[in-house]
Design an enzyme around this catalytic site. Structure first.
Site, PDB file in Angstrom:
ATOM      1  N   LYS A  13       7.086 -21.373   4.309  1.00  0.00           N
ATOM      2  CA  LYS A  13       7.432 -19.942   4.293  1.00  0.00           C
ATOM      3  C   LYS A  13       7.323 -19.350   2.883  1.00  0.00           C
ATOM      4  O   LYS A  13       6.719 -18.297   2.703  1.00  0.00           O
ATOM      5  CB  LYS A  13       8.871 -19.721   4.799  1.00  0.00           C
ATOM      6  CG  LYS A  13       9.123 -20.131   6.224  1.00  0.00           C
ATOM      7  CD  LYS A  13      10.518 -19.716   6.677  1.00  0.00           C
ATOM      8  CE  LYS A  13      11.640 -20.377   5.920  1.00  0.00           C
ATOM      9  NZ  LYS A  13      11.761 -21.829   6.133  1.00  0.00           N
ATOM     10  N   ARG A  88      18.355 -16.262   9.864  1.00  0.00           N
ATOM     11  CA  ARG A  88      18.422 -17.687  10.145  1.00  0.00           C
ATOM     12  C   ARG A  88      19.370 -17.956  11.299  1.00  0.00           C
ATOM     13  O   ARG A  88      19.645 -19.116  11.609  1.00  0.00           O
ATOM     14  CB  ARG A  88      18.943 -18.400   8.909  1.00  0.00           C
ATOM     15  CG  ARG A  88      17.922 -19.301   8.218  1.00  0.00           C
ATOM     16  CD  ARG A  88      18.616 -19.863   6.998  1.00  0.00           C
ATOM     17  NE  ARG A  88      18.004 -21.001   6.394  1.00  0.00           N
ATOM     18  CZ  ARG A  88      17.208 -20.936   5.344  1.00  0.00           C
ATOM     19  NH1 ARG A  88      16.825 -19.782   4.870  1.00  0.00           N
ATOM     20  NH2 ARG A  88      16.784 -22.048   4.790  1.00  0.00           N
ATOM     21  N   ARG A 122       8.327 -32.253  -2.838  1.00  0.00           N
ATOM     22  CA  ARG A 122       8.415 -30.890  -3.381  1.00  0.00           C
ATOM     23  C   ARG A 122       9.028 -30.893  -4.784  1.00  0.00           C
ATOM     24  O   ARG A 122       9.988 -31.591  -5.047  1.00  0.00           O
ATOM     25  CB  ARG A 122       9.273 -30.048  -2.430  1.00  0.00           C
ATOM     26  CG  ARG A 122       9.405 -28.604  -2.829  1.00  0.00           C
ATOM     27  CD  ARG A 122       9.606 -27.735  -1.645  1.00  0.00           C
ATOM     28  NE  ARG A 122      11.004 -27.621  -1.243  1.00  0.00           N
ATOM     29  CZ  ARG A 122      11.411 -26.761  -0.310  1.00  0.00           C
ATOM     30  NH1 ARG A 122      10.547 -25.960   0.293  1.00  0.00           N
ATOM     31  NH2 ARG A 122      12.675 -26.710   0.030  1.00  0.00           N
ATOM     32  N   ARG A 153      14.669 -29.981  -6.036  1.00  0.00           N
ATOM     33  CA  ARG A 153      15.786 -29.116  -5.651  1.00  0.00           C
ATOM     34  C   ARG A 153      16.933 -29.990  -5.139  1.00  0.00           C
ATOM     35  O   ARG A 153      16.702 -30.882  -4.317  1.00  0.00           O
ATOM     36  CB  ARG A 153      15.335 -28.170  -4.534  1.00  0.00           C
ATOM     37  CG  ARG A 153      14.973 -26.778  -5.040  1.00  0.00           C
ATOM     38  CD  ARG A 153      14.361 -25.931  -3.973  1.00  0.00           C
ATOM     39  NE  ARG A 153      15.171 -25.792  -2.769  1.00  0.00           N
ATOM     40  CZ  ARG A 153      14.853 -25.012  -1.743  1.00  0.00           C
ATOM     41  NH1 ARG A 153      13.746 -24.302  -1.792  1.00  0.00           N
ATOM     42  NH2 ARG A 153      15.601 -24.931  -0.684  1.00  0.00           N
ATOM     43  N   ARG A 164      19.829 -29.884   6.824  1.00  0.00           N
ATOM     44  CA  ARG A 164      19.134 -28.596   6.928  1.00  0.00           C
ATOM     45  C   ARG A 164      18.262 -28.547   8.185  1.00  0.00           C
ATOM     46  O   ARG A 164      18.163 -27.517   8.847  1.00  0.00           O
ATOM     47  CB  ARG A 164      18.289 -28.339   5.671  1.00  0.00           C
ATOM     48  CG  ARG A 164      19.163 -27.973   4.470  1.00  0.00           C
ATOM     49  CD  ARG A 164      18.405 -28.087   3.168  1.00  0.00           C
ATOM     50  NE  ARG A 164      17.340 -27.115   3.058  1.00  0.00           N
ATOM     51  CZ  ARG A 164      16.241 -27.289   2.327  1.00  0.00           C
ATOM     52  NH1 ARG A 164      16.056 -28.408   1.660  1.00  0.00           N
ATOM     53  NH2 ARG A 164      15.330 -26.354   2.284  1.00  0.00           N
TER      54      ARG A 164
HETATM   55  P1  AMP Z   1      15.825 -21.821   1.442  1.00  0.00           P
HETATM   56  O1  AMP Z   1      15.308 -21.730   0.061  1.00  0.00           O
HETATM   57  O2  AMP Z   1      15.399 -20.674   2.321  1.00  0.00           O
HETATM   58  O3  AMP Z   1      15.572 -23.159   2.090  1.00  0.00           O
HETATM   59  O4  AMP Z   1      17.435 -21.664   1.354  1.00  0.00           O
HETATM   60  C1  AMP Z   1      18.229 -22.584   0.591  1.00  0.00           C
HETATM   61  C2  AMP Z   1      19.658 -22.539   1.091  1.00  0.00           C
HETATM   62  O5  AMP Z   1      20.224 -21.222   0.909  1.00  0.00           O
HETATM   63  C3  AMP Z   1      19.842 -22.828   2.588  1.00  0.00           C
HETATM   64  O6  AMP Z   1      19.870 -24.230   2.867  1.00  0.00           O
HETATM   65  C4  AMP Z   1      21.192 -22.157   2.854  1.00  0.00           C
HETATM   66  O7  AMP Z   1      22.270 -22.917   2.331  1.00  0.00           O
HETATM   67  C5  AMP Z   1      21.075 -20.883   1.997  1.00  0.00           C
HETATM   68  N1  AMP Z   1      20.442 -19.779   2.773  1.00  0.00           N
HETATM   69  C6  AMP Z   1      19.213 -19.246   2.581  1.00  0.00           C
HETATM   70  N2  AMP Z   1      18.956 -18.258   3.460  1.00  0.00           N
HETATM   71  C7  AMP Z   1      20.068 -18.166   4.239  1.00  0.00           C
HETATM   72  C8  AMP Z   1      20.420 -17.344   5.366  1.00  0.00           C
HETATM   73  N3  AMP Z   1      19.565 -16.422   5.859  1.00  0.00           N
HETATM   74  N4  AMP Z   1      21.639 -17.527   5.919  1.00  0.00           N
HETATM   75  C9  AMP Z   1      22.497 -18.441   5.435  1.00  0.00           C
HETATM   76  N5  AMP Z   1      22.233 -19.274   4.388  1.00  0.00           N
HETATM   77  C10 AMP Z   1      21.018 -19.133   3.804  1.00  0.00           C
END
Ligand code: AMP
Length: 207
Positions: A13, A88, A122, A153, A164
Protein backbone atom coordinates in the site's frame (compact mmCIF):
# COMPACT_ATOMS: atom_id res chain seq x y z
CA UNK A 1 -10.17 11.31 -7.10
CA UNK A 2 -10.60 10.03 -3.53
CA UNK A 3 -8.88 6.66 -3.36
CA UNK A 4 -8.48 4.10 -0.59
CA UNK A 5 -5.73 1.48 -0.70
CA UNK A 6 -6.72 -1.72 1.10
CA UNK A 7 -4.56 -4.76 1.74
CA UNK A 8 -2.69 -6.76 4.36
CA UNK A 9 0.46 -5.40 6.03
CA UNK A 10 3.20 -5.84 3.43
CA UNK A 11 0.80 -5.81 0.48
CA UNK A 12 2.51 -2.72 -0.92
CA UNK A 13 0.00 0.00 0.00
CA UNK A 14 2.68 2.51 1.02
CA UNK A 15 4.84 1.91 -2.05
CA UNK A 16 1.87 2.17 -4.44
CA UNK A 17 0.49 5.24 -2.65
CA UNK A 18 3.83 7.02 -3.06
CA UNK A 19 3.91 6.27 -6.79
CA UNK A 20 0.29 7.35 -7.26
CA UNK A 21 0.94 10.57 -5.36
CA UNK A 22 3.75 11.49 -7.76
CA UNK A 23 1.67 10.66 -10.82
CA UNK A 24 -1.73 12.09 -9.81
CA UNK A 25 -0.42 15.05 -7.74
CA UNK A 26 -2.73 14.30 -4.84
CA UNK A 27 -1.45 13.64 -1.31
CA UNK A 28 -0.86 10.28 0.31
CA UNK A 29 -2.52 10.19 3.73
CA UNK A 30 -0.94 7.40 5.74
CA UNK A 31 -2.21 6.98 9.29
CA UNK A 32 0.82 4.76 10.00
CA UNK A 33 3.17 7.63 8.96
CA UNK A 34 1.20 10.11 11.07
CA UNK A 35 1.45 7.82 14.09
CA UNK A 36 5.18 7.12 13.50
CA UNK A 37 5.87 10.88 13.34
CA UNK A 38 4.13 11.36 16.70
CA UNK A 39 6.05 8.43 18.17
CA UNK A 40 9.38 9.82 16.95
CA UNK A 41 8.61 13.31 18.29
CA UNK A 42 7.25 11.84 21.55
CA UNK A 43 4.15 14.02 21.39
CA UNK A 44 1.34 13.39 23.91
CA UNK A 45 -0.41 11.34 21.20
CA UNK A 46 2.83 9.44 20.54
CA UNK A 47 3.18 8.51 24.20
CA UNK A 48 -0.48 7.48 24.35
CA UNK A 49 -0.25 5.09 21.37
CA UNK A 50 3.31 3.79 21.87
CA UNK A 51 2.42 0.43 23.41
CA UNK A 52 -0.51 -0.19 21.05
CA UNK A 53 1.57 0.32 17.89
CA UNK A 54 4.51 -1.65 19.34
CA UNK A 55 2.26 -4.65 19.97
CA UNK A 56 0.65 -4.53 16.51
CA UNK A 57 -2.80 -3.53 17.79
CA UNK A 58 -5.03 -0.78 16.42
CA UNK A 59 -5.09 2.76 17.77
CA UNK A 60 -8.64 3.47 19.06
CA UNK A 61 -11.11 4.53 16.36
CA UNK A 62 -12.04 7.73 18.22
CA UNK A 63 -8.43 9.00 17.95
CA UNK A 64 -7.78 7.77 14.41
CA UNK A 65 -11.03 9.04 12.89
CA UNK A 66 -10.53 12.55 14.34
CA UNK A 67 -7.00 12.73 12.94
CA UNK A 68 -8.11 11.66 9.45
CA UNK A 69 -11.14 13.96 9.47
CA UNK A 70 -8.95 16.97 10.26
CA UNK A 71 -6.26 15.97 7.76
CA UNK A 72 -8.74 15.50 4.88
CA UNK A 73 -10.19 18.95 5.58
CA UNK A 74 -6.85 20.56 4.67
CA UNK A 75 -6.52 22.43 1.37
CA UNK A 76 -4.17 19.99 -0.34
CA UNK A 77 -6.89 17.30 -0.22
CA UNK A 78 -9.43 19.41 -2.12
CA UNK A 79 -8.69 17.69 -5.46
CA UNK A 80 -8.41 14.20 -4.04
CA UNK A 81 -6.15 11.99 -1.92
CA UNK A 82 -4.88 8.47 -1.45
CA UNK A 83 -5.73 6.91 1.90
CA UNK A 84 -3.08 4.39 2.91
CA UNK A 85 -3.87 2.37 6.04
CA UNK A 86 -7.24 3.97 6.74
CA UNK A 87 -9.95 2.79 7.14
CA UNK A 88 -8.90 -0.35 8.99
CA UNK A 89 -12.24 -1.27 10.56
CA UNK A 90 -15.91 -1.09 9.63
CA UNK A 91 -16.41 1.64 12.26
CA UNK A 92 -13.71 3.73 10.57
CA UNK A 93 -15.25 3.16 7.12
CA UNK A 94 -18.71 4.16 8.36
CA UNK A 95 -17.30 7.29 9.98
CA UNK A 96 -15.42 8.18 6.78
CA UNK A 97 -18.67 7.93 4.80
CA UNK A 98 -20.20 10.63 7.00
CA UNK A 99 -17.63 13.27 5.99
CA UNK A 100 -16.15 12.18 2.62
CA UNK A 101 -17.16 10.63 -0.70
CA UNK A 102 -14.90 7.81 -1.71
CA UNK A 103 -14.55 7.07 -5.44
CA UNK A 104 -12.71 3.80 -5.31
CA UNK A 105 -11.18 1.28 -2.88
CA UNK A 106 -8.29 -0.65 -4.41
CA UNK A 107 -7.66 -3.98 -2.72
CA UNK A 108 -4.09 -5.21 -3.16
CA UNK A 109 -4.44 -8.96 -3.09
CA UNK A 110 -1.22 -10.77 -2.12
CA UNK A 111 -0.25 -14.33 -1.16
CA UNK A 112 0.64 -14.93 2.48
CA UNK A 113 4.19 -16.03 1.53
CA UNK A 114 4.68 -12.74 -0.34
CA UNK A 115 3.59 -10.78 2.73
CA UNK A 116 5.98 -12.65 5.02
CA UNK A 117 8.88 -12.31 2.55
CA UNK A 118 8.26 -8.59 2.05
CA UNK A 119 7.86 -7.76 5.74
CA UNK A 120 10.85 -9.81 6.88
CA UNK A 121 13.10 -8.03 4.33
CA UNK A 122 11.65 -4.57 4.82
CA UNK A 123 13.88 -1.65 5.78
CA UNK A 124 12.57 1.78 6.76
CA UNK A 125 14.18 5.22 6.70
CA UNK A 126 12.95 7.31 9.67
CA UNK A 127 14.40 10.45 8.03
CA UNK A 128 12.49 10.42 4.71
CA UNK A 129 9.85 7.73 5.46
CA UNK A 130 11.13 5.62 2.56
CA UNK A 131 10.45 1.88 2.60
CA UNK A 132 12.77 -0.57 0.81
CA UNK A 133 13.40 -4.28 0.49
CA UNK A 134 16.82 -5.80 1.20
CA UNK A 135 16.76 -7.54 -2.19
CA UNK A 136 16.89 -4.17 -3.98
CA UNK A 137 19.43 -2.44 -1.71
CA UNK A 138 23.16 -2.30 -2.41
CA UNK A 139 23.77 -1.30 1.20
CA UNK A 140 21.05 -2.52 3.59
CA UNK A 141 22.00 0.06 6.22
CA UNK A 142 21.91 3.30 4.24
CA UNK A 143 18.84 4.94 2.67
CA UNK A 144 19.40 5.14 -1.12
CA UNK A 145 17.23 8.29 -1.27
CA UNK A 146 18.49 10.54 1.54
CA UNK A 147 21.49 8.72 3.03
CA UNK A 148 19.74 8.22 6.40
CA UNK A 149 20.29 5.13 8.53
CA UNK A 150 17.87 2.36 7.60
CA UNK A 151 16.15 0.42 10.39
CA UNK A 152 13.88 -2.58 10.75
CA UNK A 153 10.55 -1.11 11.85
CA UNK A 154 9.96 -2.25 15.46
CA UNK A 155 6.50 -3.49 14.45
CA UNK A 156 8.06 -5.68 11.73
CA UNK A 157 9.40 -8.10 14.36
CA UNK A 158 8.09 -11.63 13.90
CA UNK A 159 5.71 -11.61 16.91
CA UNK A 160 4.27 -8.21 16.00
CA UNK A 161 3.84 -9.14 12.35
CA UNK A 162 1.86 -12.22 13.43
CA UNK A 163 -0.38 -9.99 15.58
CA UNK A 164 -0.81 -7.42 12.77
CA UNK A 165 -1.86 -10.15 10.32
CA UNK A 166 -4.37 -11.45 12.86
CA UNK A 167 -5.80 -7.94 13.36
CA UNK A 168 -5.96 -7.56 9.58
CA UNK A 169 -7.92 -10.79 9.12
CA UNK A 170 -10.37 -10.08 11.97
CA UNK A 171 -10.91 -6.34 11.65
CA UNK A 172 -9.77 -5.05 8.27
CA UNK A 173 -10.72 -7.88 5.89
CA UNK A 174 -14.49 -7.20 6.33
CA UNK A 175 -13.87 -3.88 4.54
CA UNK A 176 -13.57 -5.77 1.27
CA UNK A 177 -17.21 -6.77 1.53
CA UNK A 178 -18.14 -3.28 2.76
CA UNK A 179 -16.77 -1.58 -0.38
CA UNK A 180 -17.87 -4.39 -2.67
CA UNK A 181 -21.50 -3.90 -1.56
CA UNK A 182 -21.17 -0.22 -2.35
CA UNK A 183 -19.71 -1.01 -5.83
CA UNK A 184 -16.49 0.81 -4.96
CA UNK A 185 -14.13 -2.16 -4.76
CA UNK A 186 -11.52 -3.08 -7.34
CA UNK A 187 -9.18 -5.95 -6.60
CA UNK A 188 -5.69 -5.86 -8.07
CA UNK A 189 -3.20 -8.73 -8.02
CA UNK A 190 -0.50 -7.38 -5.68
CA UNK A 191 2.03 -10.14 -6.37
CA UNK A 192 4.98 -9.34 -8.61
CA UNK A 193 7.39 -6.45 -9.02
CA UNK A 194 6.60 -2.88 -7.99
CA UNK A 195 6.32 -1.79 -11.63
CA UNK A 196 4.05 -4.72 -12.58
CA UNK A 197 1.63 -4.07 -9.71
CA UNK A 198 1.70 -0.34 -10.36
CA UNK A 199 0.79 -0.85 -14.04
CA UNK A 200 -2.17 -3.01 -12.96
CA UNK A 201 -3.38 -0.22 -10.67
CA UNK A 202 -3.08 2.43 -13.37
CA UNK A 203 -5.01 0.28 -15.80
CA UNK A 204 -7.96 -0.14 -13.39
CA UNK A 205 -7.93 3.59 -12.58
CA UNK A 206 -8.03 4.44 -16.28
CA UNK A 207 -11.21 2.42 -16.78
P1 AMP B 1 1.00 0.89 8.96
O1 AMP B 1 2.21 1.69 8.68
O2 AMP B 1 -0.19 1.30 8.14
O3 AMP B 1 1.24 -0.59 8.92
O4 AMP B 1 0.55 1.23 10.48
C1 AMP B 1 1.43 0.99 11.59
C2 AMP B 1 0.61 0.88 12.86
O5 AMP B 1 -0.08 2.12 13.12
C3 AMP B 1 -0.50 -0.18 12.84
O6 AMP B 1 0.00 -1.48 13.15
C4 AMP B 1 -1.43 0.36 13.93
O7 AMP B 1 -0.90 0.13 15.23
C5 AMP B 1 -1.37 1.87 13.67
N1 AMP B 1 -2.40 2.28 12.67
C6 AMP B 1 -2.19 2.70 11.41
N2 AMP B 1 -3.34 2.99 10.78
C7 AMP B 1 -4.32 2.74 11.69
C8 AMP B 1 -5.76 2.82 11.64
N3 AMP B 1 -6.41 3.21 10.52
N4 AMP B 1 -6.44 2.48 12.75
C9 AMP B 1 -5.81 2.08 13.87
N5 AMP B 1 -4.46 1.96 13.99
C10 AMP B 1 -3.73 2.29 12.90
Amino acid sequence: MNIILLGAPGSGKGTMAQKLTNELHIPQISTGDIFRKNLKEETPLGLQIKDIVASGGLVPDSITIEIVKNRLAENDCANGYILDGFPRSIAQAEALDTFQNIDCAINLDVDKETVVRRLSGRRFCPDCNGTFHVSTLQNTEVCPVCGGKLIVRPDDSEATVRERLKVYENTTLPLIEYYSHRHKLVTVDGNGSVETVYRRILSVLNK
